[in-house]
Design a protein around this motif. Structure first.
Motif: not given
Length: 109
Positions: A87-99
């Motif tokens: 929703q916030r359009n944060i780039k690279g989110r699909s490769h990020m861990t929960k932390d």
């Protein structure tokens, strides 16, 4: 909403649906969750013609929501964080861990 629902249940349905959509769920999923919640409350209060045992004997939906909403000991799930990042359009989110998602969203871990 079932036919013959009260104005109160209609308002409750809309409120729940909007809340679920704000969490990042699709409109279809939000409608399903809202309808299930309202139907359970109708069964608990005797407004429904039939009611399952779990509808009348389980804890209320409002109480359960507070306990199982992803804000417990483990905090929000990765999926909830991912949806907020989307929703916030944060780039690279699909490769990020929960932390990493939590940090990118500015949350404390």
């Amino acid at each position: 909403m079932p036919r013959g629902s009260s104005d109160k249940r209609e308002r409750q349905y809309e409120h729940i649906k909007e809340s679920v959509q704000e969490r990042g769920e699709s409109e279809e999923r939000a409608q399903e969750i809202a309808a299930r919640t309202v139907n359970k409350e109708r069964a608990r209060s005797g407004e429904a013609r039939t009611a399952s045992r779990t509808s009348t004997q389980d804890m209320s939906s409002s109480r359960r929501g507070g306990l199982r909403s992803g804000r417990g000991a483990g905090g929000p799930t990765r999926e909830q964080l991912y949806n907020e990042a989307r929703q916030r359009n944060i780039k690279g989110r699909s490769h990020m861990t929960k932390d990493e998602l939590s940090e990118a969203l500015g949350r404390r871990s």
